[in-house]
Enzyme design. Structure first.
Site, mmCIF file in Angstrom:
data_model
loop_
_atom_site.group_PDB
_atom_site.id
_atom_site.type_symbol
_atom_site.label_atom_id
_atom_site.label_comp_id
_atom_site.label_asym_id
_atom_site.label_seq_id
_atom_site.Cartn_x
_atom_site.Cartn_y
_atom_site.Cartn_z
ATOM 1 N N ASN A 199 0.819 -1.213 0.000
ATOM 2 C CA ASN A 199 0.000 0.000 0.000
ATOM 3 C C ASN A 199 0.854 1.265 0.000
ATOM 4 O OD1 ASN A 199 0.995 0.056 2.602
ATOM 5 N ND2 ASN A 199 -1.008 0.084 3.611
ATOM 6 N N GLU A 205 1.563 4.344 7.473
ATOM 7 C CA GLU A 205 0.493 3.938 6.582
ATOM 8 C C GLU A 205 -0.012 5.135 5.768
ATOM 9 O OE1 GLU A 205 0.088 0.917 6.260
ATOM 10 O OE2 GLU A 205 -0.023 -0.204 8.136
#
Length: 258
Positions: free
Chosen positions: A139, A146
């Site tokens: 990702n 993140e």
């Protein structure tokens, strides 16, 4: 940004190790930033080979891990302190007492935050990281930053994305055993390193690599901060590089002045 595409994962490890060794100082104790996961294993093996051949010496080096899980008991085999003891200290001869890992043992947010601040101070005390070794998440995460992480962030507590927990479940008995939180170096902390060397292999990383190297600078793809660093080296295999649109230029540039 320098992008090196190699025909095999073994060559990726060799070229990445060369990029690390070329940036280490010879007039003081070197400081390595250390990533976990499968991507840098070949690099660490090649650094170990360099030590055995007398081309490198990490006996006085410092190592700083990118991240650590929150809540694992001391000595847990999947805690990153234990992982790096196995994969780095035993492989390259980095002294265990010079291996630093963020403290994930705090019981409260205040304790974890205090530990994160102390970790930043330890990095500053030794003069900063000379070479930060990196992998990349599917990702686009770096460390455990993140998507949505602030581009100037420092070491702190973060919640792991569901995809990250799923990807890491292979290291645990069940996905329920994968911690939900971590302490990670921030993107700003990573950018402070003098050189960044990112290793990626396999088609599962192709979209993330293309977005990081050729997409916009955005918190939605944390690894896009690599574009902002003056000395970034990406070492990839053919599968990881398959979606790069400027591939011909990268290959031409890798040939150097010759």
């Amino acid at each position: 940004m320098e992008i090196i595409v190699c025909p095999t994962p073994e060559e990726v490890g060799r070229r990445a190790a060369d990029s690390v060794l070329a940036a280490l100082p010879d007039d003081r104790d070197p400081v390595l930033g250390l990533a976990t996961g499968s991507s840098p294993l070949g690099l660490y093996r090649e650094l170990g080979r360099a030590v055995s051949e007398g081309r490198a010496d990490f006996s006085s080096a410092y190592g700083f891990a990118l991240d650590e899980y929150v809540g694992l008991p001391p000595g847990h085999p999947q805690g990153y302190h234990q992982v790096l003891l196995r994969e780095v200290s035993e492989t390259v001869g980095l002294p265990p007492d010079r291996l630093n890992v963020p403290d994930g043992s705090g019981r409260t947010l205040a304790e974890l935050t205090a530990g994160a601040r102390a970790y930043e101070e330890r990095i500053r005390t030794v003069g900063g990281v000379d070479v930060q070794i990196l992998g990349i998440g599917a990702n686009g995460h770096l460390g455990f930053n993140e998507p949505g992480s602030a581009l100037t962030s420092r070491t702190r507590v973060k919640r792991l994305a569901a995809r990250t927990r799923t990807d890491n479940a292979r290291f645990f008995e069940t996905i329920e055993d994968v911690p939900t939180h971590c302490v990670t170096q921030g993107l700003g902390t990573i950018l402070d390193a003098r050189r960044l060397v990112l290793v990626a292999t396999g088609s599962a990383k192709a979209h993330a690599i293309a977005a990081a190297a050729e997409g916009p600078l955005t918190a939605s793809v944390p690894a896009s901060i690599l574009q902002w660093h003056a000395d970034t080296v990406l070492v990839l295999d053919e599968d990881a590089a398959q979606l790069l649109t400027n591939r011909q230029y990268y290959d031409d540039a890798a040939e150097g002045l010759g």
